[in-house]
Write an enzyme that holds these catalytic residues in place. Structure first.
Site, short mmCIF file in Angstrom:
data_model
loop_
_atom_site.label_atom_id
_atom_site.label_comp_id
_atom_site.label_asym_id
_atom_site.label_seq_id
_atom_site.Cartn_x
_atom_site.Cartn_y
_atom_site.Cartn_z
N ARG A 1 0.84 -1.22 0.00
CA ARG A 1 0.00 0.00 0.00
C ARG A 1 0.87 1.27 0.00
O ARG A 1 0.56 2.25 -0.67
CB ARG A 1 -0.92 -0.03 1.23
CG ARG A 1 -1.90 1.13 1.25
CD ARG A 1 -2.91 1.02 2.37
NE ARG A 1 -3.84 2.13 2.33
CZ ARG A 1 -4.20 2.83 3.37
NH1 ARG A 1 -3.71 2.54 4.57
NH2 ARG A 1 -5.03 3.84 3.26
N HIS B 1 0.68 4.46 -2.55
CA HIS B 1 0.45 5.84 -2.10
C HIS B 1 1.66 6.73 -2.43
O HIS B 1 1.51 7.94 -2.57
CB HIS B 1 0.14 5.87 -0.60
CG HIS B 1 -1.27 5.47 -0.30
ND1 HIS B 1 -2.11 6.18 0.54
CD2 HIS B 1 -2.00 4.42 -0.75
CE1 HIS B 1 -3.29 5.59 0.58
NE2 HIS B 1 -3.25 4.50 -0.17
N ASN C 1 -3.81 9.41 3.92
CA ASN C 1 -2.76 8.44 4.21
C ASN C 1 -2.89 7.80 5.59
O ASN C 1 -1.96 7.12 6.04
CB ASN C 1 -1.38 9.11 4.07
CG ASN C 1 -0.94 9.18 2.62
OD1 ASN C 1 -1.32 8.34 1.81
ND2 ASN C 1 -0.17 10.20 2.29
N PRO D 1 -7.10 7.80 -4.43
CA PRO D 1 -8.48 7.27 -4.46
C PRO D 1 -9.02 7.02 -3.05
O PRO D 1 -8.25 6.72 -2.15
CB PRO D 1 -8.33 5.94 -5.20
CG PRO D 1 -6.96 5.90 -5.75
CD PRO D 1 -6.13 6.86 -4.99
C1 HEM Z 1 -8.72 1.53 -6.39
C2 HEM Z 1 -8.54 2.41 -5.49
C3 HEM Z 1 -8.19 2.09 -4.08
C4 HEM Z 1 -8.86 2.46 -2.97
C5 HEM Z 1 -10.13 3.30 -2.92
C6 HEM Z 1 -8.18 1.89 -1.85
C7 HEM Z 1 -8.55 2.07 -0.54
C8 HEM Z 1 -8.02 1.39 0.53
C9 HEM Z 1 -8.48 1.49 1.88
C10 HEM Z 1 -9.61 2.38 2.36
C11 HEM Z 1 -7.75 0.64 2.64
C12 HEM Z 1 -7.88 0.39 4.13
C13 HEM Z 1 -7.04 1.42 4.88
C14 HEM Z 1 -7.26 1.45 6.36
O1 HEM Z 1 -8.22 0.90 6.88
O2 HEM Z 1 -6.44 2.07 7.03
C15 HEM Z 1 -6.81 0.01 1.76
C16 HEM Z 1 -5.89 -0.92 2.15
C17 HEM Z 1 -4.97 -1.46 1.30
N1 HEM Z 1 -4.74 -1.10 -0.01
FE1 HEM Z 1 -5.92 0.02 -1.16
N2 HEM Z 1 -7.10 1.20 -2.29
C18 HEM Z 1 -7.07 1.28 -3.64
C19 HEM Z 1 -6.11 0.76 -4.47
C20 HEM Z 1 -5.00 0.09 -4.05
C21 HEM Z 1 -3.86 -0.25 -4.85
C22 HEM Z 1 -3.70 0.15 -6.31
C23 HEM Z 1 -3.00 -0.93 -4.07
C24 HEM Z 1 -1.65 -1.51 -4.40
C25 HEM Z 1 -1.27 -1.81 -5.60
C26 HEM Z 1 -3.61 -1.05 -2.76
C27 HEM Z 1 -3.10 -1.75 -1.71
C28 HEM Z 1 -3.71 -1.86 -0.48
C29 HEM Z 1 -3.28 -2.78 0.55
C30 HEM Z 1 -2.22 -3.86 0.39
C31 HEM Z 1 -4.06 -2.53 1.67
C32 HEM Z 1 -3.98 -3.22 3.03
C33 HEM Z 1 -3.04 -2.42 3.92
C34 HEM Z 1 -2.74 -3.07 5.23
O3 HEM Z 1 -3.35 -4.07 5.60
O4 HEM Z 1 -1.85 -2.54 5.94
N3 HEM Z 1 -4.80 -0.39 -2.78
N4 HEM Z 1 -6.98 0.49 0.47
#
Ligand code: HEM
Length: 336
Positions: A75, A79, A104, A171
């Protein structure tokens, strides 16, 4: 006779002028390429040959102590790339840096990048950029969790600006698919890349505060988001009770949150997407087919993994600084 000689003389002269013009433009092209060098696989082969192994072993060590490091690093790279390009700007710690933005919130894993940087600095001071360390670590995060691996082109330089004000184009889970597509397109990524990269949610967790509104007050009338499968809504309600659960972390790929696989897409097809943005890529006609394909409905299920590797290579190239741009930070959390 004199006329023929004059004609031959003019033709030869014209040819020489044309040759000079070609040489001139070739030189211009060469100099502009030198100014903005491309990324290159094995960029540190001569200057710091063990770079990739050091990043890998640092990741392995942190991952074996805490599995949550893998999704955190993946993630973090995303970002980083979406704000000012993949230039390590997300890593900066200051009162107004990107890290402090609500967009973030919840980012973690910074200590892993700092650790890898320390190890690299002791053998090759001032050589390896923090942006490259993050790109390599993200690749390792995916392969450590059972996902694909890919060659990471390196040579990124670190940025010298990090401002929370620049993070608005990240996003959010509340964005419509149209807005998500727009945000990805602005970074040179297609609708298919959007779906493919969203598959990163096959690992990791989200806080209940980003999900609860879907369960208890979707349209402001105390209702449930109709796109959630009813049984799954009940499960989510247990994981995210109405009161006091905001900070609870729940898996985004129910059943296998620590394994990189394509079940995330299968879940979405069943109405079991946790984030609203994850579920919505099934409803939109421009993204639906990719979701179904990756879920294994329309084609071989494993097409997701190779598409993910390709999309990560694309994402890792967003607005990178190379050549004489940017710098190589001494400490990843501090601007030089
Ligand atoms: C399409 C748009 C995306 C949105 C709206 C989005 C949104 C989010 C949100 C809201 C979370 C949870 C954060 C939290 O609760 O603190 C999350 C977690 C995560 N996102 Fe996304 N994300 C997107 C795309 C991506 C992309 C492109 C990647 C990597 C290539 C990614 C990788 C991750 C990962 C691995 C987590 C888990 C983080 C953790 O467990 O520490 N996301 N994302």
């Amino acid at each position: 006779m004199i006329n023929i000689a004059l004609c031959i003389y003019s033709a030869v002269k014209l040819k020489l002028i044309m040759q000079k013009i070609v040489i001139f433009f070739t030189l211009i092209q060469t100099f502009s390429v030198l100014g903005t060098a491309d990324l290159e696989v094995g960029f540190y082969q001569d200057s710091c040959p063990n770079t990739e192994q050091i990043v890998r072993s640092t990741m392995e060590q942190h991952y074996s102590a805490d599995l949550k490091i893998a999704p955190a690093i993946l993630r973090l790279h995303f970002h980083d790339c979406f704000v000012r390009g993949c230039d390590g700007s997300v890593l900066i710690s200051s009162s107004s840096s990107e890290k402090t933005s609500p967009f973030n919130a919840g980012l973690s894993g910074f200590e892993v990048i700092d650790d890898a940087k320390n190890r690299l600095e002791s053998g090759c001071p001032g050589i390896v950029s923090c942006a490259d360390i993050l790109a390599l670590a993200a690749r390792d995060a995916v392969s450590l969790t059972g996902g694909p691996s890919w060659e990471v082109a390196t040579g990124r330089r670190d940025g010298s600006v990090s401002s929370a004000l620049d993070t608005f184009n990240l996003p959010t889970p509340f964005d419509s698919v149209a807005v998500l597509k727009q945000k990805f397109l602005a970074k040179g990524l297609s609708a298919q890349d959007l779906v493919t990269l969203t598959g990163a949610h096959t690992i990791g967790r989200a806080e209940c505060r980003l999900v609860s509104y879907r369960l208890y007050n979707y349209t402001g009338k105390g209702d449930v988001d109709p796109s959630i499968n009813t049984n799954f809504a009940n499960i989510l309600s247990m994981q995210c009770p109405r009161k006091g659960s905001g900070r609870n972390l729940i898996p985004m790929d129910t059943g296998s949150p620590d394994v990189f696989d394509s079940t995330f897409f299968f879940n979405v097809v069943q109405g079991n997407g946790v984030l609203e943005s994850d579920q919505k890529i099934l409803d939109d006609m421009s993204t639906r087919a990719y979701v179904r394909t990756y879920a294994g409905f329309d084609q071989a299920a494993n097409s997701f993994e190779s598409a993910f590797a390709d999309a990560m290579q694309k994402m890792g190239g967003i607005e990178v600084k190379t050549g004489s741009e940017g710098n190589i930070r001494k400490v990843c959390s501090v601007l030089n």
